[in-house]
Write an enzyme that holds these catalytic residues in place. Structure first.
Site, PDB file in Angstrom:
ATOM      1  CG  ASN A 206      -0.102  -0.281   2.458  1.00  0.00           C
ATOM      2  OD1 ASN A 206       0.717   0.555   2.656  1.00  0.00           O
ATOM      3  ND2 ASN A 206      -0.365  -1.520   3.270  1.00  0.00           N
ATOM      4  CG  ASP A 275      -6.759  -5.905   6.211  1.00  0.00           C
ATOM      5  OD1 ASP A 275      -6.236  -5.869   7.439  1.00  0.00           O
ATOM      6  OD2 ASP A 275      -7.389  -4.874   5.697  1.00  0.00           O
ATOM      7  CE  LYS A 285      10.887 -10.385 -13.071  1.00  0.00           C
ATOM      8  NZ  LYS A 285      11.929 -10.035 -14.267  1.00  0.00           N
ATOM      9  CG  PHE A 316      -3.102   5.327  13.183  1.00  0.00           C
ATOM     10  CD1 PHE A 316      -2.503   5.413  14.600  1.00  0.00           C
ATOM     11  CD2 PHE A 316      -3.129   6.887  12.768  1.00  0.00           C
ATOM     12  CE1 PHE A 316      -1.868   6.375  15.204  1.00  0.00           C
ATOM     13  CE2 PHE A 316      -2.326   8.005  13.401  1.00  0.00           C
ATOM     14  CZ  PHE A 316      -1.718   7.578  14.421  1.00  0.00           C
ATOM     15  CE  LYS A 330     -11.438  -0.082  10.248  1.00  0.00           C
ATOM     16  NZ  LYS A 330     -10.521   0.536   9.362  1.00  0.00           N
ATOM     17  CE  LYS A 334      -8.832  -3.699  13.965  1.00  0.00           C
ATOM     18  NZ  LYS A 334      -7.771  -3.857  12.785  1.00  0.00           N
TER      19      LYS A 334
HETATM   20  N1  CTP Z   1      -4.541  -3.647  12.183  1.00  0.00           N
HETATM   21  C1  CTP Z   1      -3.876  -4.739  12.657  1.00  0.00           C
HETATM   22  N2  CTP Z   1      -3.764  -5.831  11.581  1.00  0.00           N
HETATM   23  C2  CTP Z   1      -4.122  -5.968  10.570  1.00  0.00           C
HETATM   24  C3  CTP Z   1      -4.701  -4.803  10.110  1.00  0.00           C
HETATM   25  C4  CTP Z   1      -4.782  -3.605  10.916  1.00  0.00           C
HETATM   26  O1  CTP Z   1      -3.230  -4.583  13.750  1.00  0.00           O
HETATM   27  N3  CTP Z   1      -4.151  -6.998   9.980  1.00  0.00           N
HETATM   28  C5  CTP Z   1      -4.408  -2.457  12.762  1.00  0.00           C
HETATM   29  C6  CTP Z   1      -3.814  -1.213  11.985  1.00  0.00           C
HETATM   30  O2  CTP Z   1      -2.346  -0.804  12.371  1.00  0.00           O
HETATM   31  C7  CTP Z   1      -4.782   0.025  12.713  1.00  0.00           C
HETATM   32  C8  CTP Z   1      -5.901  -0.447  12.868  1.00  0.00           C
HETATM   33  O3  CTP Z   1      -5.598  -2.030  13.015  1.00  0.00           O
HETATM   34  O4  CTP Z   1      -4.162   0.452  13.947  1.00  0.00           O
HETATM   35  C9  CTP Z   1      -6.870  -0.277  11.712  1.00  0.00           C
HETATM   36  O5  CTP Z   1      -6.422  -0.843  10.586  1.00  0.00           O
HETATM   37  P1  CTP Z   1      -7.236  -0.359   9.380  1.00  0.00           P
HETATM   38  O6  CTP Z   1      -6.247  -0.646   8.093  1.00  0.00           O
HETATM   39  O7  CTP Z   1      -7.784   1.124   9.155  1.00  0.00           O
HETATM   40  O8  CTP Z   1      -8.374  -1.342   9.351  1.00  0.00           O
HETATM   41  P2  CTP Z   1      -8.824  -2.949   9.218  1.00  0.00           P
HETATM   42  O9  CTP Z   1      -9.137  -3.416  10.394  1.00  0.00           O
HETATM   43  O10 CTP Z   1      -7.721  -3.542   8.385  1.00  0.00           O
HETATM   44  O11 CTP Z   1     -10.086  -2.756   8.325  1.00  0.00           O
HETATM   45  P3  CTP Z   1     -10.335  -2.475   6.960  1.00  0.00           P
HETATM   46  O12 CTP Z   1      -9.222  -2.482   6.170  1.00  0.00           O
HETATM   47  O13 CTP Z   1     -11.696  -3.449   6.443  1.00  0.00           O
HETATM   48  O14 CTP Z   1     -10.938  -0.757   7.045  1.00  0.00           O
END
Ligand code: CTP
Length: 396
Positions: A206, A275, A285, A316, A330, A334
């Site tokens: 990303n 995710d 490769k 975040f 979230k 969490k």
């Molecule tokens: N996070 C995490 N582990 C993951 C994904 C996210 O610990 N596999 C943490 C991120 O570092 C952030 C928070 O969870 O502090 C929210 O991450 P975000 O990417 O906004 O949300 P997601 O939980 O991944 O949900 P979505 O992508 O569906 O919005």
């Protein structure tokens, strides 16, 4: 206003001291410069006079008008002494307690912490005499900002190039932050994005730059915290005094975080964790013609959700719509103490930008919408909230 005495000795890197003096004044510090006679051959005292608005001390036996700049007042008045650049000669003098110039005499006469930023030819730096002198000084509590490995003006390539200005300023900030509200707290910060391999060269990733997380490590360090940064790939310079573990994939980040958590009091997850990951990445490769038309993905674990126990959890949330509602979900799922919701649909906020417009959502339901701020200002705001969380959680 905190006071810094900046000692400058005779190296070509003396020109960088002007940048450092300017950086220190921008940090809101009162800067008093002392120079060795050799340093004045590389850069004029007037430069520092104009940058710091103070007379510059260059000789122990010549009083400076309006300053009383003998080594004793320079030594007593300082909250911290920074010698930058610090030559091999000055290092040797300091290690032996020799004090035959205004800079070495000031160091010998001070009770304040002392930071040295060595700069010299590689062979001189690597010489066992210099190394033993540095070891002695470290043992006596001096902080050394290691020089970089780089091309030197003498034509050699090696260690000896004065450290980056930001790292030198970081050392001053860290020392001045000792005894702050977060003194002794071990805090884990994750930053940057993860990369999930498709094959030996390609990945799913990303646009996270890591800047928000890096700014946070500095803000926490400046308040006395012991910070462990667990970061995905970025080109950012590791802040001085911050320990760093480099990771690439989400699973690696999860493992490192879970290893650190038992000794930590707080975790701030700014990392943009991918995710999902390709189910069967290739170790070679893959040729263009051999690429499958679909890649099967499997979900990555949610790192924050896996962290249990008595630890402050700050997350975040990168959101493009229904920012507060989604972030609040979230926070609950969490089990966070605080979530920083970021509207990434705005061009001036989120990935890659210098600024962030965030909303802070607290566990108890309090919501604070902050104005558009630089990432550094956001980091300071979040650090203030973490200080408050520690005050509420007396067990930590
Ligand atoms: N996070 C995490 N582990 C993951 C994904 C996210 O610990 N596999 C943490 C991120 O570092 C952030 C928070 O969870 O502090 C929210 O991450 P975000 O990417 O906004 O949300 P997601 O939980 O991944 O949900 P979505 O992508 O569906 O919005």
């Amino acid at each position: 206003m905190k006071k810094v005495t900046l000692g400058v000795s005779g190296s070509i890197a003396a020109y960088r001291a002007a940048d450092i003096a300017s950086g220190l004044t921008k940090l809101g510090l009162d800067v008093q410069v002392a120079m060795t006679r050799e340093a004045t051959k590389f850069i004029a005292p007037l430069t520092f006079h104009d940058l710091t608005h103070h007379p510059v001390a260059t000789d122990m036996f010549v009083p400076v008008q309006g300053l009383g700049a003998d080594h004793i007042s320079l030594a007593r008045g300082a909250d911290v002494i920074l010698i930058s650049p610090c030559t091999a000669n000055l290092i040797a003098k300091l290690a032996c307690g020799i004090c035959d110039d205004i800079v070495s005499a000031t160091v010998l006469a001070t009770m304040a912490p002392v930071i040295l930023a060595p700069a010299m030819n590689t062979v001189m730096y690597e010489n066992v005499i210099t190394q033993e002198n540095l070891t002695q000084l470290r043992k006596r509590g001096f902080t050394i900002v290691e020089p970089d490995y780089a091309a030197l003006p003498c034509g050699e390539v090696g260690r000896g190039h004065i450290a980056d200005t930001e790292r030198i300023l970081g050392a001053v900030r860290m020392i001045l932050g000792r005894g702050g509200e977060l003194q002794g707290r071990h805090i884990v910060v994750t930053a940057g994005g993860t990369q999930e391999p498709i094959d030996a060269v390609r990945h799913i990733g990303n646009r996270s730059s890591g800047r928000m997380g890096y700014a946070l490590t500095e803000a926490l360090r400046d308040r006395g915290a012991r910070v462990m940064l667990i970061a995905g790939p970025t080109t950012l310079l590791t802040p001085f005094g911050v320990e760093k573990i480099e990771v690439r994939e989400a699973l690696e980040m999860r493992d490192r975080v879970l290893e650190e958590i038992p000794s930590a009091r707080a975790i701030v997850m700014t990392a943009a964790v991918v995710d999902f990951r390709p189910e069967s990445p290739s170790s070679r490769k893959v040729k263009r013609g051999d690429f499958p038309s679909t890649i099967s993905l499997v979900p990555n674990p949610d790192i924050l959700n896996e962290i249990k126990g008595d630890v402050i959890k700050v997350g975040f949330a990168a959101e493009s719509e229904d920012v507060v509602q989604n972030a609040a979900k979230k926070l609950a799922w969490k089990e966070l103490d605080l979530i920083v919701a970021n509207d990434i649909s705005r061009p001036d906020s989120g990935f890659g930008s210098d600024t962030n417009q965030v909303t802070l959502i607290h566990k108890g339901g309090k919501i604070e919408k902050l104005p558009l701020l630089s990432k550094w200002e956001v980091a300071v705001e979040i650090t203030d909230r973490i200080v408050e969380l520690f005050k509420e959680r007396l067990s930590l």
